[in-house]
Motif scaffolding. Sequence first.
Motif, PDB file in Angstrom:
ATOM      1  N   THR A  42      43.351  43.611  54.688  1.00 14.61           N
ATOM      2  CA  THR A  42      44.303  44.062  53.388  1.00 14.61           C
ATOM      3  C   THR A  42      43.404  43.106  52.022  1.00 14.61           C
ATOM      4  O   THR A  42      42.348  43.241  51.641  1.00 14.61           O
ATOM      5  CB  THR A  42      45.695  44.763  52.324  1.00 14.61           C
ATOM      6  N   ARG A  91      39.380  42.589  52.659  1.00 16.44           N
ATOM      7  CA  ARG A  91      38.855  43.827  51.710  1.00 16.44           C
ATOM      8  C   ARG A  91      39.152  44.006  50.915  1.00 16.44           C
ATOM      9  O   ARG A  91      37.582  43.589  50.591  1.00 16.44           O
ATOM     10  CB  ARG A  91      39.662  45.002  52.420  1.00 16.44           C
ATOM     11  N   GLN A  92      39.653  42.338  50.579  1.00 22.56           N
ATOM     12  CA  GLN A  92      39.740  42.780  48.846  1.00 22.56           C
ATOM     13  C   GLN A  92      38.855  41.584  48.200  1.00 22.56           C
ATOM     14  O   GLN A  92      37.973  41.474  47.334  1.00 22.56           O
ATOM     15  CB  GLN A  92      41.068  42.345  48.301  1.00 22.56           C
TER      16      GLN A  92
END
Length: 379
Positions: free
Chosen positions: A257, A260-261
């Motif tokens: 996560t 990805r950010q």
Amino acid sequence: MKIIKISIHKYNKPFRFEYYSTQTFRTGAESLIVQLEFDNRISGYGESIPMRYITGEDNTTVVHVIQDCFSPLLFSHGISTQDHIESLLDQLESECIKKGIFHYNSALGAIDIALLDALGRYQGLPLTNFLGPIVREKASYSISVPFLPLQKIQELFYQLPKAKIKNIKVLVGEDKRENIERVRLVRSLFGDNVDIRVENNGIWKLDEATSNLERLKEFHISAAEQPLVKADIEGLQSLRKIIGTPIIVDESMCSLTDARQLIEKGACDILNIKISKCGGLLRSKRIAQFAQSHNVPCQIGAHVGETEILRSAGEAFALTTPNVVFFEGASFLLFEDTWQNARFEITKKDVISGIGLGIEQSGLHAIFNYCSPLMEIRK
């Protein structure tokens, strides 16, 4: 095969010298060693190096998570394939979230390594078989220069075989003048053909990072690791545009996560994957694969004071991950009995010659000579 006992030990081996960074002061190793014993007499070994400022964990929380959250599931599931391990790890993570536990990466990482080590021993296969095809014949270690007086740096690094060292990371701090002198010294010691990058552990503000990195450009640094506080994504975006020096994220990136950010927001150039902080080998692989799909390279980071367990896991990962540009793994330089015989590269032959992690009994004895038992959980 089914787990019948989980043992957790504290690894306490002293360093040759005090280790400073902007976030920590250490005089010795502080790993947790996890041993999973199975009903067929096979054991698998994992290692956790929790850092509260990175994943929100410490040794106490790791022990509690393994005991209270993981052990019931570990005892109730048998494993004989990689798919079994992947499913079990997903269940362990889900159990943490269900119980409101959100800081578990280092605990999960130790279990991941131990399960894969045991599976390799069971199937008679090296760890690389579970991570993908080997994509390079060898990988050079990058070494780190901690906070030491300049004279001490000279004394230590004059003793190293400069011809074997290709990548160096220099820890830098708040004082710009000291940072310049430190990087200048390392460049003078190792010459122009060695790649040098700097690491700040996230203590600069944007204007400090800009000012420091502009001055350090004269030493031809190739990248800056974690120049801003871990949550300052907008600052990282701005710094990339201002400075032009590639940005490596470490503390900011502990999960898929996070990766990805950071990538989607254009806040980094390179991801620093550390096996322990990212939840183990299989989750680290997911991060690397996502990064590769976006043409983002990775650094395989080393944990300060790691044992041969994490080092072997990192070696297998480095040789099976196409988009690796830097590979750390030289904690043996910190120890009195290993630094003089230090290796500065890992080869394909090294990682496929054993089964599981490839650690012989003599290597395990060397680890456990510095261990003290913390907990034993039986089925």
